[in-house]
Write a protein that holds these residues in place. Structure first.
Motif, PDB file in Angstrom:
ATOM      1  N   LYS A  81       3.890  -2.592  -0.212  1.00 29.71           N
ATOM      2  CA  LYS A  81       3.661  -1.970   0.952  1.00 29.71           C
ATOM      3  C   LYS A  81       3.634  -0.807   1.739  1.00 29.71           C
ATOM      4  O   LYS A  81       2.260  -1.312   2.538  1.00 29.71           O
ATOM      5  CB  LYS A  81       4.448  -3.086   1.071  1.00 29.71           C
ATOM      6  N   ALA A  84      -0.095   0.010   1.244  1.00 31.89           N
ATOM      7  CA  ALA A  84      -1.415  -1.025   1.652  1.00 31.89           C
ATOM      8  C   ALA A  84      -1.089  -0.258   3.134  1.00 31.89           C
ATOM      9  O   ALA A  84      -2.272   0.056   3.635  1.00 31.89           O
ATOM     10  CB  ALA A  84      -0.576  -1.817   1.848  1.00 31.89           C
ATOM     11  N   GLU A  85       0.370   0.243   3.533  1.00 30.82           N
ATOM     12  CA  GLU A  85       0.209   1.046   4.809  1.00 30.82           C
ATOM     13  C   GLU A  85      -0.261   2.048   4.967  1.00 30.82           C
ATOM     14  O   GLU A  85      -1.187   2.758   6.097  1.00 30.82           O
ATOM     15  CB  GLU A  85       1.354   1.481   5.368  1.00 30.82           C
ATOM     16  N   GLU A  86      -1.311   2.883   3.844  1.00 32.48           N
ATOM     17  CA  GLU A  86      -1.791   4.278   3.756  1.00 32.48           C
ATOM     18  C   GLU A  86      -3.703   4.251   2.919  1.00 32.48           C
ATOM     19  O   GLU A  86      -4.206   4.027   4.297  1.00 32.48           O
ATOM     20  CB  GLU A  86      -0.863   5.280   2.884  1.00 32.48           C
ATOM     21  N   TYR A  87      -3.167   3.014   3.192  1.00 29.21           N
ATOM     22  CA  TYR A  87      -4.820   3.183   2.103  1.00 29.21           C
ATOM     23  C   TYR A  87      -5.170   1.495   2.670  1.00 29.21           C
ATOM     24  O   TYR A  87      -6.574   1.473   2.424  1.00 29.21           O
ATOM     25  CB  TYR A  87      -5.048   2.780   0.862  1.00 29.21           C
ATOM     26  N   ASN A  88      -4.777   0.511   3.408  1.00 26.53           N
ATOM     27  CA  ASN A  88      -5.033  -0.937   3.554  1.00 26.53           C
ATOM     28  C   ASN A  88      -4.828  -1.198   4.999  1.00 26.53           C
ATOM     29  O   ASN A  88      -4.341  -2.530   4.896  1.00 26.53           O
ATOM     30  CB  ASN A  88      -5.338  -1.668   2.504  1.00 26.53           C
ATOM     31  N   GLN A  89      -5.332  -0.266   5.659  1.00 24.39           N
ATOM     32  CA  GLN A  89      -4.257  -1.034   6.859  1.00 24.39           C
ATOM     33  C   GLN A  89      -4.647  -2.202   7.592  1.00 24.39           C
ATOM     34  O   GLN A  89      -4.079  -3.249   8.175  1.00 24.39           O
ATOM     35  CB  GLN A  89      -4.562   0.246   7.835  1.00 24.39           C
ATOM     36  N   LYS A  90      -5.782  -2.344   7.019  1.00 27.89           N
ATOM     37  CA  LYS A  90      -6.787  -3.795   8.314  1.00 27.89           C
ATOM     38  C   LYS A  90      -6.201  -5.297   6.987  1.00 27.89           C
ATOM     39  O   LYS A  90      -7.155  -6.054   7.120  1.00 27.89           O
ATOM     40  CB  LYS A  90      -8.073  -3.478   7.864  1.00 27.89           C
ATOM     41  N   GLY A  91      -5.768  -4.031   5.598  1.00 23.06           N
ATOM     42  CA  GLY A  91      -4.945  -5.582   4.260  1.00 23.06           C
ATOM     43  C   GLY A  91      -6.586  -6.432   4.332  1.00 23.06           C
ATOM     44  O   GLY A  91      -6.650  -7.933   4.682  1.00 23.06           O
ATOM     45  N   GLU A 105      -8.695   9.570  -0.253  1.00 25.09           N
ATOM     46  CA  GLU A 105      -9.636   8.660  -0.603  1.00 25.09           C
ATOM     47  C   GLU A 105     -10.592   9.567  -0.564  1.00 25.09           C
ATOM     48  O   GLU A 105     -11.468  10.408   0.196  1.00 25.09           O
ATOM     49  CB  GLU A 105      -9.673   8.639   0.714  1.00 25.09           C
TER      50      GLU A 105
END
Length: 128
Positions: A81, A84-91, A105
Protein backbone atom coordinates in the motif's frame (compact mmCIF):
# COMPACT_ATOMS: atom_id res chain seq x y z
CA UNK A 1 12.32 -21.49 -13.53
CA UNK A 2 10.02 -18.82 -12.23
CA UNK A 3 10.71 -15.11 -12.14
CA UNK A 4 12.79 -14.11 -9.14
CA UNK A 5 10.60 -11.46 -7.48
CA UNK A 6 11.57 -9.26 -4.59
CA UNK A 7 8.74 -8.13 -2.32
CA UNK A 8 10.77 -5.68 -0.22
CA UNK A 9 11.45 -2.23 -1.66
CA UNK A 10 14.51 -1.81 0.58
CA UNK A 11 16.04 -5.10 -0.58
CA UNK A 12 15.25 -4.24 -4.22
CA UNK A 13 16.96 -0.85 -3.87
CA UNK A 14 20.03 -2.36 -2.26
CA UNK A 15 20.27 -5.05 -4.98
CA UNK A 16 19.81 -2.35 -7.62
CA UNK A 17 22.68 -0.31 -6.16
CA UNK A 18 24.90 -3.37 -5.92
CA UNK A 19 24.21 -4.61 -9.46
CA UNK A 20 23.81 -1.18 -11.11
CA UNK A 21 20.52 -2.34 -12.64
CA UNK A 22 17.12 -0.60 -12.59
CA UNK A 23 14.13 -1.83 -10.61
CA UNK A 24 10.99 -2.96 -12.37
CA UNK A 25 8.11 -2.50 -9.94
CA UNK A 26 4.98 -4.37 -10.93
CA UNK A 27 1.60 -3.60 -9.37
CA UNK A 28 -0.67 -6.55 -9.93
CA UNK A 29 -3.77 -8.31 -8.74
CA UNK A 30 -2.59 -11.89 -9.18
CA UNK A 31 -5.96 -13.52 -8.58
CA UNK A 32 -8.46 -11.09 -10.11
CA UNK A 33 -6.85 -8.83 -12.74
CA UNK A 34 -7.06 -10.50 -16.17
CA UNK A 35 -4.46 -8.24 -17.87
CA UNK A 36 -2.08 -8.86 -14.91
CA UNK A 37 -2.42 -12.61 -15.36
CA UNK A 38 -1.88 -12.26 -19.13
CA UNK A 39 1.21 -10.10 -18.59
CA UNK A 40 2.58 -12.73 -16.23
CA UNK A 41 1.89 -15.54 -18.71
CA UNK A 42 2.99 -13.68 -21.87
CA UNK A 43 6.05 -11.84 -20.53
CA UNK A 44 7.20 -12.37 -16.94
CA UNK A 45 6.97 -16.19 -17.03
CA UNK A 46 8.73 -16.64 -20.36
CA UNK A 47 12.29 -18.00 -20.44
CA UNK A 48 13.29 -15.15 -22.79
CA UNK A 49 12.22 -12.48 -20.29
CA UNK A 50 13.50 -14.32 -17.23
CA UNK A 51 16.94 -14.80 -18.71
CA UNK A 52 17.18 -11.12 -19.67
CA UNK A 53 15.71 -9.85 -16.39
CA UNK A 54 18.13 -11.92 -14.31
CA UNK A 55 21.03 -9.88 -15.73
CA UNK A 56 19.40 -6.51 -16.40
CA UNK A 57 16.72 -5.75 -13.80
CA UNK A 58 15.73 -6.14 -10.17
CA UNK A 59 12.13 -7.38 -10.24
CA UNK A 60 9.88 -6.03 -7.47
CA UNK A 61 6.31 -7.17 -7.07
CA UNK A 62 3.49 -5.35 -5.27
CA UNK A 63 0.60 -7.79 -5.36
CA UNK A 64 -2.96 -6.96 -4.33
CA UNK A 65 -4.79 -10.29 -4.25
CA UNK A 66 -8.49 -10.32 -3.32
CA UNK A 67 -9.14 -13.96 -2.49
CA UNK A 68 -8.75 -14.95 1.16
CA UNK A 69 -6.62 -17.97 0.19
CA UNK A 70 -4.01 -15.68 -1.46
CA UNK A 71 -3.96 -13.13 1.33
CA UNK A 72 -0.56 -11.60 2.04
CA UNK A 73 0.84 -10.94 5.51
CA UNK A 74 -0.26 -7.70 7.16
CA UNK A 75 3.31 -6.40 6.83
CA UNK A 76 3.43 -7.16 3.09
CA UNK A 77 -0.03 -5.68 2.50
CA UNK A 78 1.05 -2.49 4.29
CA UNK A 79 4.35 -2.34 2.37
CA UNK A 80 2.49 -2.74 -0.94
CA UNK A 81 0.00 0.00 0.00
CA UNK A 82 2.89 2.36 0.80
CA UNK A 83 4.42 1.62 -2.62
CA UNK A 84 1.03 2.24 -4.26
CA UNK A 85 0.64 5.59 -2.48
CA UNK A 86 3.96 6.67 -3.96
CA UNK A 87 3.94 5.11 -7.45
CA UNK A 88 0.37 4.05 -8.27
CA UNK A 89 -1.97 6.72 -6.92
CA UNK A 90 -4.55 6.07 -9.64
CA UNK A 91 -4.75 2.38 -8.74
CA UNK A 92 -3.95 1.08 -12.23
CA UNK A 93 -3.48 -2.69 -12.67
CA UNK A 94 -1.19 -3.90 -13.99
CA UNK A 95 1.18 -0.99 -13.69
CA UNK A 96 4.85 -1.48 -14.50
CA UNK A 97 7.12 1.26 -13.15
CA UNK A 98 10.83 1.53 -13.90
CA UNK A 99 12.87 2.96 -11.05
CA UNK A 100 16.51 3.78 -10.55
CA UNK A 101 18.45 2.55 -7.52
CA UNK A 102 17.16 5.47 -5.42
CA UNK A 103 13.52 4.81 -6.27
CA UNK A 104 13.23 7.68 -8.78
CA UNK A 105 10.69 6.91 -11.51
CA UNK A 106 12.15 6.57 -15.01
CA UNK A 107 8.98 5.57 -16.86
CA UNK A 108 5.90 3.39 -16.74
CA UNK A 109 3.85 1.07 -18.88
CA UNK A 110 1.19 -1.59 -18.46
CA UNK A 111 -0.15 -4.64 -20.23
CA UNK A 112 0.46 -4.65 -23.97
CA UNK A 113 0.10 -7.50 -26.39
CA UNK A 114 3.80 -7.76 -27.09
CA UNK A 115 6.20 -10.65 -27.39
CA UNK A 116 8.78 -10.67 -24.57
CA UNK A 117 11.52 -9.25 -26.82
CA UNK A 118 9.35 -6.25 -27.73
CA UNK A 119 8.34 -5.73 -24.10
CA UNK A 120 12.02 -5.74 -23.08
CA UNK A 121 12.75 -3.17 -25.80
CA UNK A 122 10.00 -0.92 -24.44
CA UNK A 123 11.25 -1.25 -20.84
CA UNK A 124 14.81 -0.51 -21.93
CA UNK A 125 13.66 2.57 -23.86
CA UNK A 126 13.00 4.33 -20.52
CA UNK A 127 16.60 3.86 -19.44
CA UNK A 128 18.25 6.05 -22.07
Amino acid sequence: MSQDWETSFEIAKSKSKKTQTPIILVFQGSDWCAPCIKLDREVWSTPVFQKYAAKNYVMLQADFPRKKINELSKEQTTANKILAEEYNQKGIFPLVVLLNEDGKELGQTGYKRLVPEAYIKELDSYLN
